[in-house]
Design a protein around this motif. Structure first.
Motif, PDB file in Angstrom:
ATOM      1  N   THR A  32       0.824  -1.220   0.000  1.00  0.00           N
ATOM      2  CA  THR A  32       0.000   0.000   0.000  1.00  0.00           C
ATOM      3  C   THR A  32       0.854   1.265   0.000  1.00  0.00           C
ATOM      4  O   THR A  32       0.337   2.377  -0.064  1.00  0.00           O
ATOM      5  CB  THR A  32      -0.903   0.035   1.263  1.00  0.00           C
ATOM      6  OG1 THR A  32      -0.050  -0.129   2.407  1.00  0.00           O
ATOM      7  CG2 THR A  32      -1.946  -1.064   1.246  1.00  0.00           C
ATOM      8  N   TYR A  33       2.177   1.074   0.091  1.00  0.00           N
ATOM      9  CA  TYR A  33       3.111   2.192   0.244  1.00  0.00           C
ATOM     10  C   TYR A  33       2.962   3.220  -0.882  1.00  0.00           C
ATOM     11  O   TYR A  33       2.946   4.428  -0.653  1.00  0.00           O
ATOM     12  CB  TYR A  33       4.537   1.614   0.261  1.00  0.00           C
ATOM     13  CG  TYR A  33       5.620   2.651   0.352  1.00  0.00           C
ATOM     14  CD1 TYR A  33       5.948   3.236   1.568  1.00  0.00           C
ATOM     15  CD2 TYR A  33       6.326   3.050  -0.784  1.00  0.00           C
ATOM     16  CE1 TYR A  33       6.949   4.200   1.650  1.00  0.00           C
ATOM     17  CE2 TYR A  33       7.322   4.000  -0.705  1.00  0.00           C
ATOM     18  CZ  TYR A  33       7.627   4.567   0.515  1.00  0.00           C
ATOM     19  OH  TYR A  33       8.611   5.519   0.586  1.00  0.00           O
ATOM     20  N   GLU A  34       2.841   2.735  -2.126  1.00  0.00           N
ATOM     21  CA  GLU A  34       2.832   3.680  -3.251  1.00  0.00           C
ATOM     22  C   GLU A  34       1.543   4.498  -3.280  1.00  0.00           C
ATOM     23  O   GLU A  34       1.565   5.667  -3.661  1.00  0.00           O
ATOM     24  CB  GLU A  34       3.046   2.925  -4.558  1.00  0.00           C
ATOM     25  CG  GLU A  34       4.404   2.237  -4.538  1.00  0.00           C
ATOM     26  CD  GLU A  34       4.957   1.912  -5.889  1.00  0.00           C
ATOM     27  OE1 GLU A  34       4.166   1.557  -6.784  1.00  0.00           O
ATOM     28  OE2 GLU A  34       6.183   2.010  -6.056  1.00  0.00           O
ATOM     29  N   GLY A  54      13.179   0.631  -1.110  1.00  0.00           N
ATOM     30  CA  GLY A  54      11.721   0.527  -1.039  1.00  0.00           C
ATOM     31  C   GLY A  54      11.175  -0.061  -2.336  1.00  0.00           C
ATOM     32  O   GLY A  54      11.720  -1.025  -2.894  1.00  0.00           O
ATOM     33  N   THR A  55      10.127   0.550  -2.846  1.00  0.00           N
ATOM     34  CA  THR A  55       9.474   0.023  -4.054  1.00  0.00           C
ATOM     35  C   THR A  55      10.133   0.549  -5.337  1.00  0.00           C
ATOM     36  O   THR A  55       9.620   0.331  -6.419  1.00  0.00           O
ATOM     37  CB  THR A  55       7.983   0.409  -4.063  1.00  0.00           C
ATOM     38  OG1 THR A  55       7.899   1.850  -4.025  1.00  0.00           O
ATOM     39  CG2 THR A  55       7.239  -0.173  -2.880  1.00  0.00           C
ATOM     40  N   GLY A  56      11.237   1.288  -5.182  1.00  0.00           N
ATOM     41  CA  GLY A  56      12.003   1.714  -6.354  1.00  0.00           C
ATOM     42  C   GLY A  56      11.708   3.127  -6.825  1.00  0.00           C
ATOM     43  O   GLY A  56      12.183   3.536  -7.894  1.00  0.00           O
ATOM     44  N   LEU A 114      21.796  -1.560 -12.706  1.00  0.00           N
ATOM     45  CA  LEU A 114      21.021  -1.045 -11.566  1.00  0.00           C
ATOM     46  C   LEU A 114      20.885  -2.098 -10.468  1.00  0.00           C
ATOM     47  O   LEU A 114      20.526  -3.251 -10.745  1.00  0.00           O
ATOM     48  CB  LEU A 114      19.632  -0.608 -12.041  1.00  0.00           C
ATOM     49  CG  LEU A 114      19.612   0.453 -13.146  1.00  0.00           C
ATOM     50  CD1 LEU A 114      18.178   0.770 -13.568  1.00  0.00           C
ATOM     51  CD2 LEU A 114      20.328   1.715 -12.699  1.00  0.00           C
ATOM     52  N   HIS A 115      21.181  -1.684  -9.235  1.00  0.00           N
ATOM     53  CA  HIS A 115      21.063  -2.580  -8.082  1.00  0.00           C
ATOM     54  C   HIS A 115      20.253  -1.880  -6.995  1.00  0.00           C
ATOM     55  O   HIS A 115      20.385  -0.667  -6.813  1.00  0.00           O
ATOM     56  CB  HIS A 115      22.443  -2.914  -7.508  1.00  0.00           C
ATOM     57  CG  HIS A 115      23.319  -3.630  -8.477  1.00  0.00           C
ATOM     58  ND1 HIS A 115      23.534  -4.981  -8.425  1.00  0.00           N
ATOM     59  CD2 HIS A 115      24.010  -3.176  -9.552  1.00  0.00           C
ATOM     60  CE1 HIS A 115      24.337  -5.337  -9.415  1.00  0.00           C
ATOM     61  NE2 HIS A 115      24.641  -4.260 -10.118  1.00  0.00           N
ATOM     62  N   ALA A 116      19.466  -2.673  -6.288  1.00  0.00           N
ATOM     63  CA  ALA A 116      18.672  -2.102  -5.195  1.00  0.00           C
ATOM     64  C   ALA A 116      18.719  -3.036  -4.003  1.00  0.00           C
ATOM     65  O   ALA A 116      18.629  -4.259  -4.160  1.00  0.00           O
ATOM     66  CB  ALA A 116      17.220  -1.911  -5.638  1.00  0.00           C
ATOM     67  N   THR A 117      18.880  -2.435  -2.824  1.00  0.00           N
ATOM     68  CA  THR A 117      18.853  -3.239  -1.611  1.00  0.00           C
ATOM     69  C   THR A 117      17.917  -2.588  -0.597  1.00  0.00           C
ATOM     70  O   THR A 117      17.688  -1.373  -0.634  1.00  0.00           O
ATOM     71  CB  THR A 117      20.280  -3.418  -1.025  1.00  0.00           C
ATOM     72  OG1 THR A 117      20.201  -4.232   0.140  1.00  0.00           O
ATOM     73  CG2 THR A 117      20.904  -2.085  -0.652  1.00  0.00           C
ATOM     74  N   ASP A 118      17.381  -3.403   0.286  1.00  0.00           N
ATOM     75  CA  ASP A 118      16.457  -2.900   1.309  1.00  0.00           C
ATOM     76  C   ASP A 118      16.374  -3.974   2.392  1.00  0.00           C
ATOM     77  O   ASP A 118      16.597  -5.159   2.120  1.00  0.00           O
ATOM     78  CB  ASP A 118      15.060  -2.657   0.708  1.00  0.00           C
ATOM     79  CG  ASP A 118      14.189  -1.778   1.600  1.00  0.00           C
ATOM     80  OD1 ASP A 118      13.985  -0.601   1.248  1.00  0.00           O
ATOM     81  OD2 ASP A 118      13.720  -2.264   2.655  1.00  0.00           O
ATOM     82  N   ILE A 119      16.039  -3.550   3.595  1.00  0.00           N
ATOM     83  CA  ILE A 119      15.917  -4.524   4.686  1.00  0.00           C
ATOM     84  C   ILE A 119      14.624  -5.334   4.534  1.00  0.00           C
ATOM     85  O   ILE A 119      14.484  -6.409   5.124  1.00  0.00           O
ATOM     86  CB  ILE A 119      15.989  -3.806   6.051  1.00  0.00           C
ATOM     87  CG1 ILE A 119      16.467  -4.756   7.137  1.00  0.00           C
ATOM     88  CG2 ILE A 119      14.665  -3.150   6.432  1.00  0.00           C
ATOM     89  CD1 ILE A 119      17.023  -4.056   8.361  1.00  0.00           C
ATOM     90  N   VAL A 169       8.289  -5.598  -4.791  1.00  0.00           N
ATOM     91  CA  VAL A 169       7.554  -4.567  -5.543  1.00  0.00           C
ATOM     92  C   VAL A 169       8.534  -3.778  -6.415  1.00  0.00           C
ATOM     93  O   VAL A 169       8.245  -3.449  -7.574  1.00  0.00           O
ATOM     94  CB  VAL A 169       6.770  -3.624  -4.592  1.00  0.00           C
ATOM     95  CG1 VAL A 169       5.975  -2.605  -5.379  1.00  0.00           C
ATOM     96  CG2 VAL A 169       5.857  -4.409  -3.660  1.00  0.00           C
ATOM     97  N   CYS A 170       9.727  -3.508  -5.878  1.00  0.00           N
ATOM     98  CA  CYS A 170      10.748  -2.750  -6.625  1.00  0.00           C
ATOM     99  C   CYS A 170      11.117  -3.490  -7.913  1.00  0.00           C
ATOM    100  O   CYS A 170      11.154  -2.884  -8.996  1.00  0.00           O
ATOM    101  CB  CYS A 170      11.980  -2.582  -5.731  1.00  0.00           C
ATOM    102  SG  CYS A 170      13.345  -1.752  -6.529  1.00  0.00           S
ATOM    103  N   ALA A 171      11.380  -4.788  -7.786  1.00  0.00           N
ATOM    104  CA  ALA A 171      11.778  -5.560  -8.977  1.00  0.00           C
ATOM    105  C   ALA A 171      10.650  -5.548 -10.000  1.00  0.00           C
ATOM    106  O   ALA A 171      10.898  -5.389 -11.215  1.00  0.00           O
ATOM    107  CB  ALA A 171      12.138  -6.986  -8.580  1.00  0.00           C
ATOM    108  N   SER A 172       9.406  -5.702  -9.551  1.00  0.00           N
ATOM    109  CA  SER A 172       8.325  -5.749 -10.540  1.00  0.00           C
ATOM    110  C   SER A 172       8.053  -4.361 -11.116  1.00  0.00           C
ATOM    111  O   SER A 172       7.735  -4.238 -12.296  1.00  0.00           O
ATOM    112  CB  SER A 172       7.076  -6.441  -9.993  1.00  0.00           C
ATOM    113  OG  SER A 172       6.387  -5.577  -9.169  1.00  0.00           O
ATOM    114  N   ASN A 173       8.244  -3.295 -10.334  1.00  0.00           N
ATOM    115  CA  ASN A 173       8.123  -1.943 -10.898  1.00  0.00           C
ATOM    116  C   ASN A 173       9.183  -1.721 -11.974  1.00  0.00           C
ATOM    117  O   ASN A 173       8.906  -1.140 -13.027  1.00  0.00           O
ATOM    118  CB  ASN A 173       8.320  -0.884  -9.806  1.00  0.00           C
ATOM    119  CG  ASN A 173       7.060  -0.665  -8.988  1.00  0.00           C
ATOM    120  OD1 ASN A 173       5.957  -0.964  -9.444  1.00  0.00           O
ATOM    121  ND2 ASN A 173       7.214  -0.166  -7.783  1.00  0.00           N
TER     122      ASN A 173
END
Ligand SMILES: C[S@@+](CC[C@H](N)C(=O)[O-])C[C@H]1O[C@@H](n2cnc3c(N)ncnc32)[C@H](O)[C@@H]1O
Length: 335
Positions: free
Chosen positions: A47-49, A87-89, A106-111, A118-122
């Motif tokens: 629901t974050y976005e 987060g969600t990117g 591009l790389h993304a990390t999050d706890i 959600v980030c990967a699918s965005n």
């Protein structure tokens, strides 16, 4: 009596390997600070976005790239980019869509695993291949000197020891690499924004206490079909925001971590007050009541006040009063 010499390890223990996932069935209120961050953001990830009106269109592309270009006016050609607490990117995806990261890996990390899914699918929905890896910003799961650019947006105020995350970003940056951290609340800006939030909330509650207007209020978590656990998770919202920052402290922290070309700018004064008033009402009102005219008014009002802040108020009001802090820093080449 002589004290035994303390033997220091070569480097900090590999905290990235430590589990942060909540123990199934544990009461999330009793978790340690990092497990609480992971649990809360996992819960919030779907629901974050909606909550923050995040999109991948002109509006957010412009917002993200303007923040980035304020401190990296014409930088380009980053070979590899990491966003921490992605987060969600929102930041990395919109910056890529703006052309600020052309050609980069591009790389993304999050706890939070939930956020990263959600980030990967965005990313995929926008034709971007983002390699995601769950990890703690204070103990990054990447090798030394891996990235040309490390990004962060609205993550440092969630970290127990932000200086550790600065040191970790320094470690994973290549010499000459750039760090950009944006969207962090300043100490004074946050206090001012709370005054706006409180008075907007009180005014809304007073007006909607009038008989006939109470139906304008948003129902509580349970009344709108949420479970007891949703109610507990929603209550953690204010426990995961840990810090606000003074600009000069952030500059000092970055220099002590070894960075050069350290620069902190701040922005959003009246735009921020307006934004929080809008968001407070959006969070208090029955869903579906505010339509497109509200959204357009909110957007254009915010843009107009942002221009006022940048073009006039930034020249006369001290930077501490503005809400949003952006840090730029570079890792030097070895001497
Ligand atoms: C307010 S959200 C910001 C997300 C995204 N950067 C954005 O701007 O929309 C904060 C993010 O920080 C993450 N986070 C909190 N503590 C963290 C930590 N110790 N290491 C890495 N990420 C963390 C949360 O899971 C969440 O995704």
């Amino acid at each position: 009596m002589t004290a035994e010499p303390v033997e220091l390890p070569d480097r900090a223990p590999d905290l990235a390997a430590a589990p942060v996932a909540p123990v199934p069935g544990a009461d999330p209120r009793t978790l340690d600070v990092k497990a609480k961050q992971a649990a809360y953001h996992d819960w919030e990830s779907r629901t974050y976005e909606d909550k923050f009106a995040i999109s991948y269109d002109e509006r957010c592309i412009t917002y993200a790239s303007e923040r980035f270009r304020k401190v990296v006016p014409d930088g380009a050609g980053f070979g590899s980019v990491l966003e921490i607490g992605a987060g969600t990117g929102f930041f990395v995806v919109n910056l890529a869509l703006a052309g600020c990261l052309d050609g980069a890996d591009l790389h993304a990390t999050d706890i939070s695993d939930g956020m990263l899914e959600v980030c990967a699918s965005n990313g995929a929905a926008q034709g971007l291949d983002i390699a995601t890896r769950q990890g703690d910003a204070e103990a990054l799961p990447y090798d030394d000197a891996s990235f040309d650019l490390v990004l962060g947006h609205a993550v440092f105020h969630h970290l127990p020891v932000p200086a550790m995350a600065l040191a970790e970003a320094f470690r994973v940056l290549k010499p000459g690499g750039t760090l950009v951290i944006a969207g962090e609340p300043t100490e004074l800006g946050d206090r001012l924004s709370w005054a706006v939030k409180r008075s907007t909330w009180r005014a809304f509650r007073t007006v909607t206490a009038v008989p006939g207007l109470t139906s304008l209020r948003k129902p509580g978590v349970r009344e709108s079909g949420g479970s007891e656990s949703d109610e507990v998770m929603a209550g953690l919202e204010h426990e995961v925001d840990l810090h606000t920052f003074r600009p000069r402290d952030v500059e000092k922290m970055a220099r002590l971590a070894g960075y050069r070309e350290v620069r902190v700018i701040t922005e959003e004064l009246t735009a921020n007050w307006f934004g929080w008033a809008v968001r407070t009402i959006e969070g208090a009102v029955r869903p579906g009541l505010l339509g497109l005219p509200w959204a357009l008014g909110a957007y254009h009002g915010y843009r107009a006040l942002h221009r006022l802040d940048d073009d006039l108020l930034a020249r006369i009001v001290p930077r501490e009063a503005f809400y949003n802090l952006i840090l730029h820093a570079r890792k030097p080449y070895p001497a």
